[in-house]
Design an enzyme around this catalytic site. Sequence first.
Site, PDB file in Angstrom:
ATOM      1  N   ASN A  28     -10.187   3.832   3.917  1.00  0.00           N
ATOM      2  CA  ASN A  28      -9.968   3.577   2.482  1.00  0.00           C
ATOM      3  C   ASN A  28     -11.110   2.802   1.832  1.00  0.00           C
ATOM      4  O   ASN A  28     -11.571   3.143   0.746  1.00  0.00           O
ATOM      5  CB  ASN A  28      -8.652   2.830   2.280  1.00  0.00           C
ATOM      6  CG  ASN A  28      -8.411   2.512   0.812  1.00  0.00           C
ATOM      7  OD1 ASN A  28      -8.361   3.419  -0.015  1.00  0.00           O
ATOM      8  ND2 ASN A  28      -8.309   1.232   0.467  1.00  0.00           N
TER       9      ASN A  28
ATOM     10  N   TRP B 244     -22.368  12.876 -18.027  1.00  0.00           N
ATOM     11  CA  TRP B 244     -22.505  13.098 -16.579  1.00  0.00           C
ATOM     12  C   TRP B 244     -23.769  13.890 -16.303  1.00  0.00           C
ATOM     13  O   TRP B 244     -24.182  14.730 -17.120  1.00  0.00           O
ATOM     14  CB  TRP B 244     -21.305  13.884 -16.039  1.00  0.00           C
ATOM     15  CG  TRP B 244     -19.971  13.231 -16.186  1.00  0.00           C
ATOM     16  CD1 TRP B 244     -18.928  13.658 -16.963  1.00  0.00           C
ATOM     17  CD2 TRP B 244     -19.510  12.041 -15.528  1.00  0.00           C
ATOM     18  NE1 TRP B 244     -17.855  12.808 -16.825  1.00  0.00           N
ATOM     19  CE2 TRP B 244     -18.189  11.802 -15.947  1.00  0.00           C
ATOM     20  CE3 TRP B 244     -20.089  11.159 -14.620  1.00  0.00           C
ATOM     21  CZ2 TRP B 244     -17.436  10.724 -15.499  1.00  0.00           C
ATOM     22  CZ3 TRP B 244     -19.339  10.079 -14.173  1.00  0.00           C
ATOM     23  CH2 TRP B 244     -18.023   9.874 -14.613  1.00  0.00           C
TER      24      TRP B 244
ATOM     25  N   TRP C 161      -9.403   8.464  -7.661  1.00  0.00           N
ATOM     26  CA  TRP C 161     -10.711   8.832  -8.240  1.00  0.00           C
ATOM     27  C   TRP C 161     -10.852   8.283  -9.655  1.00  0.00           C
ATOM     28  O   TRP C 161     -11.896   7.739 -10.023  1.00  0.00           O
ATOM     29  CB  TRP C 161     -10.927  10.358  -8.229  1.00  0.00           C
ATOM     30  CG  TRP C 161     -11.567  10.810  -6.948  1.00  0.00           C
ATOM     31  CD1 TRP C 161     -10.945  11.336  -5.860  1.00  0.00           C
ATOM     32  CD2 TRP C 161     -12.955  10.709  -6.593  1.00  0.00           C
ATOM     33  NE1 TRP C 161     -11.856  11.581  -4.861  1.00  0.00           N
ATOM     34  CE2 TRP C 161     -13.096  11.214  -5.276  1.00  0.00           C
ATOM     35  CE3 TRP C 161     -14.100  10.264  -7.250  1.00  0.00           C
ATOM     36  CZ2 TRP C 161     -14.332  11.273  -4.621  1.00  0.00           C
ATOM     37  CZ3 TRP C 161     -15.331  10.323  -6.595  1.00  0.00           C
ATOM     38  CH2 TRP C 161     -15.442  10.816  -5.297  1.00  0.00           C
TER      39      TRP C 161
ATOM     40  N   GLU D 285       0.840  -1.211   0.000  1.00  0.00           N
ATOM     41  CA  GLU D 285       0.000   0.000   0.000  1.00  0.00           C
ATOM     42  C   GLU D 285       0.868   1.251   0.000  1.00  0.00           C
ATOM     43  O   GLU D 285       0.587   2.228  -0.682  1.00  0.00           O
ATOM     44  CB  GLU D 285      -0.930   0.022   1.217  1.00  0.00           C
ATOM     45  CG  GLU D 285      -2.005  -1.039   1.204  1.00  0.00           C
ATOM     46  CD  GLU D 285      -2.805  -1.075  -0.091  1.00  0.00           C
ATOM     47  OE1 GLU D 285      -3.298  -0.020  -0.525  1.00  0.00           O
ATOM     48  OE2 GLU D 285      -2.924  -2.175  -0.678  1.00  0.00           O
TER      49      GLU D 285
ATOM     50  N   TRP E 264       1.962   2.609  -3.233  1.00  0.00           N
ATOM     51  CA  TRP E 264       1.018   3.335  -4.096  1.00  0.00           C
ATOM     52  C   TRP E 264       1.404   4.807  -4.240  1.00  0.00           C
ATOM     53  O   TRP E 264       1.209   5.420  -5.288  1.00  0.00           O
ATOM     54  CB  TRP E 264      -0.407   3.233  -3.516  1.00  0.00           C
ATOM     55  CG  TRP E 264      -1.168   2.069  -4.070  1.00  0.00           C
ATOM     56  CD1 TRP E 264      -1.284   0.828  -3.523  1.00  0.00           C
ATOM     57  CD2 TRP E 264      -1.927   2.046  -5.293  1.00  0.00           C
ATOM     58  NE1 TRP E 264      -2.073   0.041  -4.335  1.00  0.00           N
ATOM     59  CE2 TRP E 264      -2.476   0.758  -5.412  1.00  0.00           C
ATOM     60  CE3 TRP E 264      -2.201   2.989  -6.280  1.00  0.00           C
ATOM     61  CZ2 TRP E 264      -3.278   0.382  -6.490  1.00  0.00           C
ATOM     62  CZ3 TRP E 264      -2.998   2.621  -7.346  1.00  0.00           C
ATOM     63  CH2 TRP E 264      -3.526   1.336  -7.446  1.00  0.00           C
TER      64      TRP E 264
ATOM     65  N   TRP F  93     -16.550  12.512 -11.718  1.00  0.00           N
ATOM     66  CA  TRP F  93     -15.601  12.203 -10.643  1.00  0.00           C
ATOM     67  C   TRP F  93     -14.853  13.448 -10.150  1.00  0.00           C
ATOM     68  O   TRP F  93     -14.435  13.531  -8.998  1.00  0.00           O
ATOM     69  CB  TRP F  93     -14.590  11.132 -11.089  1.00  0.00           C
ATOM     70  CG  TRP F  93     -13.747  11.484 -12.290  1.00  0.00           C
ATOM     71  CD1 TRP F  93     -14.053  11.231 -13.599  1.00  0.00           C
ATOM     72  CD2 TRP F  93     -12.470  12.136 -12.296  1.00  0.00           C
ATOM     73  NE1 TRP F  93     -13.040  11.684 -14.424  1.00  0.00           N
ATOM     74  CE2 TRP F  93     -12.059  12.244 -13.652  1.00  0.00           C
ATOM     75  CE3 TRP F  93     -11.635  12.628 -11.309  1.00  0.00           C
ATOM     76  CZ2 TRP F  93     -10.843  12.840 -14.026  1.00  0.00           C
ATOM     77  CZ3 TRP F  93     -10.427  13.227 -11.684  1.00  0.00           C
ATOM     78  CH2 TRP F  93     -10.040  13.325 -13.030  1.00  0.00           C
TER      79      TRP F  93
HETATM   80  P1  FAD Z   1      -2.769   2.669   5.305  1.00  0.00           P
HETATM   81  O1  FAD Z   1      -3.643   1.578   4.829  1.00  0.00           O
HETATM   82  O2  FAD Z   1      -2.195   2.533   6.645  1.00  0.00           O
HETATM   83  O3  FAD Z   1      -1.635   2.856   4.201  1.00  0.00           O
HETATM   84  C1  FAD Z   1      -0.347   3.422   4.488  1.00  0.00           C
HETATM   85  C2  FAD Z   1      -0.033   4.535   3.533  1.00  0.00           C
HETATM   86  O4  FAD Z   1       0.060   4.055   2.193  1.00  0.00           O
HETATM   87  C3  FAD Z   1      -1.102   5.617   3.485  1.00  0.00           C
HETATM   88  O5  FAD Z   1      -0.932   6.521   4.554  1.00  0.00           O
HETATM   89  C4  FAD Z   1      -0.859   6.241   2.123  1.00  0.00           C
HETATM   90  O6  FAD Z   1       0.199   7.158   2.155  1.00  0.00           O
HETATM   91  C5  FAD Z   1      -0.434   5.038   1.289  1.00  0.00           C
HETATM   92  N1  FAD Z   1      -1.600   4.494   0.579  1.00  0.00           N
HETATM   93  C6  FAD Z   1      -2.401   3.484   0.978  1.00  0.00           C
HETATM   94  N2  FAD Z   1      -3.335   3.228   0.033  1.00  0.00           N
HETATM   95  C7  FAD Z   1      -3.127   4.091  -0.965  1.00  0.00           C
HETATM   96  C8  FAD Z   1      -3.757   4.319  -2.221  1.00  0.00           C
HETATM   97  N3  FAD Z   1      -4.789   3.597  -2.650  1.00  0.00           N
HETATM   98  N4  FAD Z   1      -3.274   5.321  -3.000  1.00  0.00           N
HETATM   99  C9  FAD Z   1      -2.225   6.061  -2.612  1.00  0.00           C
HETATM  100  N5  FAD Z   1      -1.572   5.878  -1.445  1.00  0.00           N
HETATM  101  C10 FAD Z   1      -2.027   4.908  -0.622  1.00  0.00           C
HETATM  102  N6  FAD Z   1      -4.693   8.924  -0.066  1.00  0.00           N
HETATM  103  C11 FAD Z   1      -4.023  10.063   0.211  1.00  0.00           C
HETATM  104  O7  FAD Z   1      -2.977  10.009   0.860  1.00  0.00           O
HETATM  105  N7  FAD Z   1      -4.497  11.283  -0.212  1.00  0.00           N
HETATM  106  C12 FAD Z   1      -5.646  11.401  -0.941  1.00  0.00           C
HETATM  107  O8  FAD Z   1      -6.004  12.514  -1.338  1.00  0.00           O
HETATM  108  C13 FAD Z   1      -6.380  10.206  -1.218  1.00  0.00           C
HETATM  109  N8  FAD Z   1      -7.551  10.272  -1.912  1.00  0.00           N
HETATM  110  C14 FAD Z   1      -8.239   9.100  -2.171  1.00  0.00           C
HETATM  111  C15 FAD Z   1      -9.434   9.174  -2.898  1.00  0.00           C
HETATM  112  C16 FAD Z   1     -10.168   8.022  -3.156  1.00  0.00           C
HETATM  113  C17 FAD Z   1     -11.431   8.103  -3.968  1.00  0.00           C
HETATM  114  C18 FAD Z   1      -9.688   6.773  -2.698  1.00  0.00           C
HETATM  115  C19 FAD Z   1     -10.452   5.511  -2.988  1.00  0.00           C
HETATM  116  C20 FAD Z   1      -8.502   6.692  -2.000  1.00  0.00           C
HETATM  117  C21 FAD Z   1      -7.761   7.849  -1.721  1.00  0.00           C
HETATM  118  N9  FAD Z   1      -6.534   7.787  -1.015  1.00  0.00           N
HETATM  119  C22 FAD Z   1      -5.852   8.958  -0.760  1.00  0.00           C
HETATM  120  C23 FAD Z   1      -5.891   6.497  -0.700  1.00  0.00           C
HETATM  121  C24 FAD Z   1      -6.204   5.873   0.672  1.00  0.00           C
HETATM  122  O9  FAD Z   1      -7.590   5.853   0.882  1.00  0.00           O
HETATM  123  C25 FAD Z   1      -5.525   6.586   1.825  1.00  0.00           C
HETATM  124  O10 FAD Z   1      -4.158   6.761   1.565  1.00  0.00           O
HETATM  125  C26 FAD Z   1      -5.667   5.780   3.118  1.00  0.00           C
HETATM  126  O11 FAD Z   1      -7.018   5.555   3.413  1.00  0.00           O
HETATM  127  C27 FAD Z   1      -5.005   6.525   4.245  1.00  0.00           C
HETATM  128  O12 FAD Z   1      -5.193   5.867   5.463  1.00  0.00           O
HETATM  129  P2  FAD Z   1      -3.983   5.147   6.200  1.00  0.00           P
HETATM  130  O13 FAD Z   1      -2.865   6.089   6.335  1.00  0.00           O
HETATM  131  O14 FAD Z   1      -4.545   4.559   7.451  1.00  0.00           O
HETATM  132  O15 FAD Z   1      -3.632   4.013   5.155  1.00  0.00           O
END
Ligand code: FAD
Length: 449
Positions: free
Chosen positions: A326, A291, A367, A260, A263, A344
């Site tokens: 997430n 849309w 998105w 993750e 990403w 979106w």
């Molecule tokens: P954890 O599960 O603990 O993951 C650790 C770290 O990995 C996160 O802090 C983040 O930096 C990175 N990460 C994890 N999943 C993703 C992912 N899918 N994409 C990119 N990085 C990821 N994340 C953001 O940081 N900023 C945003 O603006 C953002 N917008 C999102 C919009 C949508 C529609 C969706 C579906 C997801 C988005 N995310 C975004 C990705 C993800 O939801 C969050 O990073 C995550 O929920 C953060 O919580 P955590 O730190 O507990 O994640």
Amino acid sequence: MTTIVWFRQDLRLEDQPALLAASAAGAVIPVYVLDNEGPGEWRIGGAQRWWLHHSLAALDASLRANGSRLILRRGPAAETLMALAEEVGAEAIHAVRHYEPWWRAAETKLGERLCLHEGGHLRPPESVTTASGGQFRMFSAFFRTLSASLPPDPPLPAPDQLAGPDQWPQSERLEDWKLLPTRPNWATGFDVWTPGEEGANDALDTFADALRNYAEGRNLPSVEGTSRLSPHLHHGEVSPRQVWHALSGAGEGAASFRRELAWRDFTAGLILGLPNYARENGRPHFDRLPWRHAPADLKAWQQGRTGYPIVDAGMRQLWETGWMHNRVRMITASFLVKHLLIDWREGERWFWDALVDADYGNNAVNWQWIAGTGIDANMFGRIMAPLSQSEKFDAGAYIRRWVPELRGLPDAVIHDPEEAGRRPADYPPKIIGHREARERALAAGRKVR
Ligand code: FAD
């Protein structure tokens, strides 16, 4: 010799290569420039302004504890830095590299005076390419290649000492920037966060215990199964290298977490190649998608009043705390795009303003992935069923936490109270039926083909 360190989304002292390099060269002037114009429509959103205020205060306190301080300036980033460099007689400006288009534009303007350092990603995103040197479209292939060059370099220590100039330049006052919110009823739950490097390290320590169960826990909104490091990582209060090495344990949980974390690197590489990805469909034929212009539906979604408990819980968690789980981000985003057939980019903008972790690349890429308009070939016709998602991922306790109207309902009916004839009078009816919404979205998708 006096050197400027330009802080941006790297608000920390440890594993801060720009600060370390500058401190080795002599006197250091740490500076943060609030540039409201450079990013244009992507200037920092409301929730992030709150975060930034506290994070800058924390950074200034840490610098002061080391005999230094943070200079605050406002204006176009490159011009403001050039003027400061003239004023203090600095020959070099050190900074960590960032990939947002406005930062790259400012970096170009600064030219040779700027020394850029890697430190915001596991590996420099431009170094992870396909065999022919091109950009990856799919995360899984990107991750395979990235993995071959991991682990990342070990984190760097904080500088032993920070020498200041004989005379400090003037700084603006943080309070005068008025970054804290004034909107009523908003941000009421932001006190769950502790912005700053110390808060980031505490979050890292707390999460270490949950890491073992991350592979399953990360999908369950009712439990604290994820790290909540995203706002700390976005603001660079902790570096991904530090996170990687601190959580480098064996086991499925750690492996799933590292995937993750990667990403972020993927999305940085993507916006480097496609800087307008936050505005333009990855596959241009989606420009033809019909849309709906539906302001009332958009508002119901923003306010968490769609009649779909899991969607409403997520949108209210976002409003109150600036963060959303997430799994629920995926469900709410899919609901806006497919069930309501709203562009979106409307959802992306709302997230940009409301998320404390709003990140240009992460937000846009996720998105477009959910919308099915991105370069990764996820299908528009793939439509998430919010009610079954809610059941499958056991969101009952989560819904009770965020939707008080439904607090008295048992697990058996909480995911779909309307269907069970148990919808409380103060909870809205479904904005649209699932089957009807699905057919409408599929019909719209056919027009594009
Ligand atoms: P954890 O599960 O603990 O993951 C650790 C770290 O990995 C996160 O802090 C983040 O930096 C990175 N990460 C994890 N999943 C993703 C992912 N899918 N994409 C990119 N990085 C990821 N994340 C953001 O940081 N900023 C945003 O603006 C953002 N917008 C999102 C919009 C949508 C529609 C969706 C579906 C997801 C988005 N995310 C975004 C990705 C993800 O939801 C969050 O990073 C995550 O929920 C953060 O919580 P955590 O730190 O507990 O994640």
